[in-house]
Design a protein around this motif. Structure first.
Motif, PDB file in Angstrom:
ATOM      1  N   THR A 250      -3.446   5.927  22.094  1.00  0.00           N
ATOM      2  CA  THR A 250      -3.451   7.269  22.670  1.00  0.00           C
ATOM      3  C   THR A 250      -4.845   7.853  22.464  1.00  0.00           C
ATOM      4  OG1 THR A 250      -1.100   7.613  22.226  1.00  0.00           O
ATOM      5  CG2 THR A 250      -2.445   9.580  22.540  1.00  0.00           C
TER       6      THR A 250
ATOM      7  N   TYR B 228      -1.396  16.905  28.520  1.00  0.00           N
ATOM      8  CA  TYR B 228      -1.030  15.495  28.443  1.00  0.00           C
ATOM      9  C   TYR B 228      -1.290  14.849  29.808  1.00  0.00           C
ATOM     10  CZ  TYR B 228       1.244  16.413  23.982  1.00  0.00           C
ATOM     11  OH  TYR B 228       1.488  16.762  22.668  1.00  0.00           O
TER      12      TYR B 228
ATOM     13  N   VAL C  78      -1.912   9.315  27.284  1.00  0.00           N
ATOM     14  CA  VAL C  78      -0.878   8.467  26.671  1.00  0.00           C
ATOM     15  C   VAL C  78      -0.746   7.158  27.436  1.00  0.00           C
ATOM     16  CG1 VAL C  78       1.521   8.417  25.907  1.00  0.00           C
ATOM     17  CG2 VAL C  78       0.330  10.596  26.094  1.00  0.00           C
TER      18      VAL C  78
ATOM     19  N   ILE D  36       4.837  13.885  21.539  1.00  0.00           N
ATOM     20  CA  ILE D  36       4.607  15.333  21.421  1.00  0.00           C
ATOM     21  C   ILE D  36       4.811  15.826  19.986  1.00  0.00           C
ATOM     22  CG2 ILE D  36       5.511  17.592  22.106  1.00  0.00           C
ATOM     23  CD1 ILE D  36       5.765  16.543  24.926  1.00  0.00           C
TER      24      ILE D  36
ATOM     25  N   ARG E  93       1.764  23.870  26.976  1.00  0.00           N
ATOM     26  CA  ARG E  93       1.707  22.448  27.297  1.00  0.00           C
ATOM     27  C   ARG E  93       1.637  22.237  28.803  1.00  0.00           C
ATOM     28  NH1 ARG E  93       6.251  21.616  23.928  1.00  0.00           N
ATOM     29  NH2 ARG E  93       5.642  21.225  21.750  1.00  0.00           N
TER      30      ARG E  93
ATOM     31  N   VAL F  70       1.479  18.886  31.651  1.00  0.00           N
ATOM     32  CA  VAL F  70       1.584  17.447  31.858  1.00  0.00           C
ATOM     33  C   VAL F  70       0.992  17.140  33.235  1.00  0.00           C
ATOM     34  CG1 VAL F  70       3.956  17.628  32.778  1.00  0.00           C
ATOM     35  CG2 VAL F  70       3.112  15.433  31.880  1.00  0.00           C
TER      36      VAL F  70
END
Length: 371
Positions: free
Chosen positions: A134, A153, A192, A225, A241, A243
């Motif tokens: 990661t 992310y 990730v 997470i 957050r 994504v």
């Protein structure tokens, strides 16, 4: 709603675009291609002269062929944008397990962020590879006092690896430029690895396999997470957050973001697909399971306990599934009153060059939606 004005993420200043475009070097330069072709031509001329004198010319022919082959490789890299510079090459190789990741910052440097590759320990039940890496970017000055940071992310496409966003996507350079110009808040960026094991290992679509493969959705939501929140100074709530992803990673971002509003408040979908595709067929045992992850199908009705901000970016020369699906999902969510921004990258195709061009707009959009 879809907006006609110029919200954050729709445009960037010209000087910022110039700085963002300055991240390449000889690996992504047409001058390198020209130099190799000149070498190939000189090799041909030298070979012809040696042959005219009845001497061996095969070394010159071989050298010329190799120079042309290298030139074609550089052309492909320039078009696709996978390795824009030498640092990106080192990151890519490190992601493949060759060598170590480059140090992106010396201690005490206040102008650029820090990059590190880490191993997130996963329980055996996740069935994830033991060597998954990661990649994490922390902004200049991190950690600063008691400040908590929002997290973005990012998910790679297929085929791909977590290092892609930090190499082809040029995340550190993009973030440093945007921060220097005050266009984004200080944020942590995490890339990730969603490659798994078992059926569909190279194209998991971020799904929990029901055919004996990896539990990637669980790995993201219940392993990665919480680990990031425990190891870094994060603001650990959905409002902070985001994504995002490119290509198959764009599907992951849409599916994870809409099905897990408890975790994410903003979605960045760059050239996304709207269904799990062939990877989903390998990961899931039944059509009903596949349908549960068909974003185009469920976007009009998926429960949304809070507002979800959606950024969709499409390649200007792409008239295939990403355009159709991305537009349909954006339209459906806008009709439901969600904050949606759809933009297009002129002259671009479904490549990392396009994704790298789109990323800064998406990061500005995500930052603007922080509380």
């Amino acid at each position: 709603m879809l907006r006609a004005e110029s919200p954050p993420g729709s445009h960037l200043p010209a000087d910022v675009l110039r700085e963002l475009g300055a991240g390449g070097d000889w690996l992504s330069s047409w001058w390198t291609v020209a130099a190799l072709l000149v070498l190939a031509a000189l090799g041909v001329l030298w070979g012809l002269r040696r042959r005219a004198r009845h001497r061996y010319a095969w070394p010159q022919w071989i050298g010329s062929v190799l120079a042309v082959a290298l030139a074609l490789g550089f052309v492909a890299n320039i078009v696709v944008g996978y390795v824009p510079n030498a640092t990106a090459a080192r990151v890519t190789l490190a992601g493949w397990g060759v060598g170590r990741a480059p140090a992106a910052v010396e201690p005490g440097d206040a102008d650029v962020g820090r990059v590190e590759s880490v191993h997130v320990p996963a329980p055996a039940s996740d069935r994830m590879p033991d060597d998954s890496l990661t990649w994490v970017y922390t902004p200049p000055g991190y950690p600063d006092g008691s400040e908590r940071y929002a997290v973005v992310y990012l998910v790679h496409g297929t085929p791909g690896a977590s290092s892609d966003w930090f190499a082809a996507g040029d995340v550190p350079h993009v973030m440093d430029v945007l921060l220097a110009h005050g266009l984004v808040h200080p944020m942590i960026v995490v890339s990730v690895d969603v490659n798994g094991t078992g059926p569909g290992a190279a194209d998991t679509e971020c799904l929990d396999s029901t055919t004996g493969g990896s539990q990637v959705e669980t790995y993201l939501s219940e392993t990665v997470i919480p680990w990031v929140d425990a190891e870094y100074r994060t603001a650990a709530d959905w409002q902070h957050r985001t994504v995002g992803g490119f290509s198959a990673g764009g599907f992951c971002a849409l599916d994870q973001g809409l099905r897990h509003p408890d975790l994410y408040g903003t979605i960045l979908a760059i050239e996304p697909y709207g269904d799990p595709g062939a990877g989903g067929r390998a990961m899931l045992a039944t059509d009903a399971e596949w349908d549960e992850h068909d974003v185009v199908g469920y976007a009009p009705t998926v429960p949304l306990p809070h507002d979800v901000a959606l950024f969709v970016d499409i390649a200007g020369l792409d008239y295939g599934q990403p355009r159709r699906d991305g537009t349909a999902i954006a339209t459906d969510l806008a009709a439901r009153g969600q904050d949606v921004l759809q933009r297009e990258e002129p002259g671009q195709r479904h490549t990392w060059t396009m994704a790298r061009a789109a990323l800064p707009y998406g990061l500005v959009f995500a930052s603007a939606h922080l509380p």
